[in-house]
Design an enzyme around this catalytic site. Structure first.
Site, mmCIF file in Angstrom:
data_model
loop_
_atom_site.group_PDB
_atom_site.id
_atom_site.type_symbol
_atom_site.label_atom_id
_atom_site.label_comp_id
_atom_site.label_asym_id
_atom_site.label_seq_id
_atom_site.Cartn_x
_atom_site.Cartn_y
_atom_site.Cartn_z
ATOM 1 N N GLY A 40 5.349 40.485 -11.508
ATOM 2 C CA GLY A 40 4.779 39.184 -11.820
ATOM 3 C C GLY A 40 3.713 38.740 -10.833
ATOM 4 C CE1 TYR A 41 1.847 32.981 -8.208
ATOM 5 C CE2 TYR A 41 0.138 34.215 -7.062
ATOM 6 C CZ TYR A 41 0.698 33.010 -7.453
ATOM 7 O OH TYR A 41 0.088 31.835 -7.088
ATOM 8 C CG HIS A 66 -0.443 42.890 -12.120
ATOM 9 N ND1 HIS A 66 -0.522 41.889 -11.182
ATOM 10 C CD2 HIS A 66 0.511 43.748 -11.674
ATOM 11 C CE1 HIS A 66 0.353 42.110 -10.219
ATOM 12 N NE2 HIS A 66 0.987 43.236 -10.480
ATOM 13 N N GLY A 120 -0.549 51.109 -10.804
ATOM 14 C CA GLY A 120 -1.792 51.057 -10.038
ATOM 15 C C GLY A 120 -1.812 52.112 -8.931
ATOM 16 C CE LYS A 138 -2.301 46.551 -3.997
ATOM 17 N NZ LYS A 138 -1.139 46.485 -3.056
ATOM 18 C CD GLN A 171 5.486 51.336 -7.314
ATOM 19 O OE1 GLN A 171 6.308 50.652 -6.720
ATOM 20 N NE2 GLN A 171 4.580 50.796 -8.111
ATOM 21 C CE LYS A 208 -9.346 40.995 -7.969
ATOM 22 N NZ LYS A 208 -9.704 39.596 -8.149
HETATM 23 O O1 PAF Z 1 4.651 47.983 -8.230
HETATM 24 C C1 PAF Z 1 5.469 47.076 -8.500
HETATM 25 O O2 PAF Z 1 5.096 45.936 -8.779
HETATM 26 C C2 PAF Z 1 6.956 47.383 -8.488
HETATM 27 O O3 PAF Z 1 7.277 48.244 -7.451
HETATM 28 C C3 PAF Z 1 7.477 47.915 -9.847
HETATM 29 C C4 PAF Z 1 6.867 49.253 -10.203
HETATM 30 C C5 PAF Z 1 7.168 46.910 -10.950
HETATM 31 C C6 PAF Z 1 8.995 48.091 -9.774
HETATM 32 O O4 PAF Z 1 9.649 46.902 -9.500
#
Ligand code: PAF
Length: 283
Positions: free
Chosen positions: A31-32, A37, A147, A149, A153, A184
């Site tokens: 969120g936010y 996004h 993303g 960034k 992950q 961002k």
């Molecule tokens: O990148 C994120 O915002 C979070 O790590 C994700 C992938 C939504 C998991 O909570």
């Protein structure tokens, strides 16, 4: 566009889409929402018939001293942005919907997570892998968007999807920057005016590192050394790490003799920000 709070309802809506033969994209977020996004939602909207945006601040990926309580939240604003970019559903569950009492199954990874952010955030990737697996199981998307960034992950999620035979495509989307270069991030909202100016040191050091690679420097220590020197010149900045790693293993390298990721994490005041570049994107 609909805001959905329960797993049952998401499943039933997606089932209906599937019955019509429609494809589904998932954009997992906490969120936010910002333009970063929005670019993921745009990509999903372009590639799929329907798009689900998950909007869930996942408690499991925060360490005990991290910013779970203060993480910014604004569902109304998120819904407006997601809808404007073509999302069909925002899935915004309560923590109790995602983690029922007695929840005790986790997705953990023994490679890729030991370096970079995994070192300073030891529980982080276990939380990310667990929640992302759950979201994949709930939505069963054809494609999921992340993303670049959060480069580590993205690598971890690709590896997890491959290891666990998850039947979907993982799509990485480019970093979106402010006009002045700052990547961002929802966490940019924590910065005071003075810190916001100081935070530019992250992108400045990234661009300096890219420039060195462009001009043929292949010694990791020279590149990271110059970047660290630049970051250290900013009084409000404190380096967590500045590293060049092999993109396949996330292990540190000495020579740029293979595709590499240059990743940084820097505290500006109390706010920890990350940025990166892939050497393959520079050449
Ligand atoms: O990148 C994120 O915002 C979070 O790590 C994700 C992938 C939504 C998991 O909570």
């Amino acid at each position: 566009m609909k805001i959905v709070k329960t797993i049952d309802e998401v499943r039933s809506i997606v089932k209906g889409w599937r019955a019509e033969g429609l494809t589904v994209g998932l954009v997992p977020t906490m969120g936010y929402l910002h333009e970063g996004h929005a670019s993921l939602i745009d990509a999903s909207h372009r590639d799929n018939d329907r798009t689900v945006v998950s909007d869930f601040v996942n408690p499991m990926q925060f360490g005990p001293t991290e910013d779970l309580a203060s993480y910014p939240r604004d569902l109304k604003r998120d819904a407006a942005l997601a809808e404007a970019h073509g999302a069909d559903i925002i899935f915004n569950p309560e923590p109790s919907e995602m983690y029922h009492e007695g929840f005790s199954s986790f997705v953990d990874m023994t490679v890729l997570t030991q370096e970079l952010c995994g070192l300073s955030r030891p529980v982080h990737f276990r939380g990310v892998c667990t929640v992302v697996s759950k979201l994949f199981n709930i939505v069963k998307p054809d494609r999921a968007y992340f993303g670049k960034k959060d480069a580590q992950q993205l690598a971890v999620i690709r590896h997890m999807a491959d290891d666990l035979n998850m039947d979907l495509e993982i799509i990485g989307c480019p970093i979106i920057r402010e006009e002045d270069g700052l990547a961002k991030s929802s966490r940019n909202t924590y910065l005071s005016d003075e810190e916001r100016k100081a935070a530019l040191i992250l992108s400045k050091s990234i661009f300096a590192g890219m420039d060195m690679v462009k001009h043929g420097c292949t010694t990791a220590a020279e590149i990271t050394g110059a970047m660290k020197k630049l970051i250290d010149s900013e009084p409000l900045a404190k380096i967590d790490y500045v590293k060049l790693v092999d993109v396949a293993t996330m292990q540190q390298i000495e020579k740029l003799d293979r595709p590499a990721l240059c990743a940084i994490a820097v505290y500006i005041g109390k706010t920890r920000l990350i940025d990166n570049f892939f050497t393959e994107d520079v050449k």
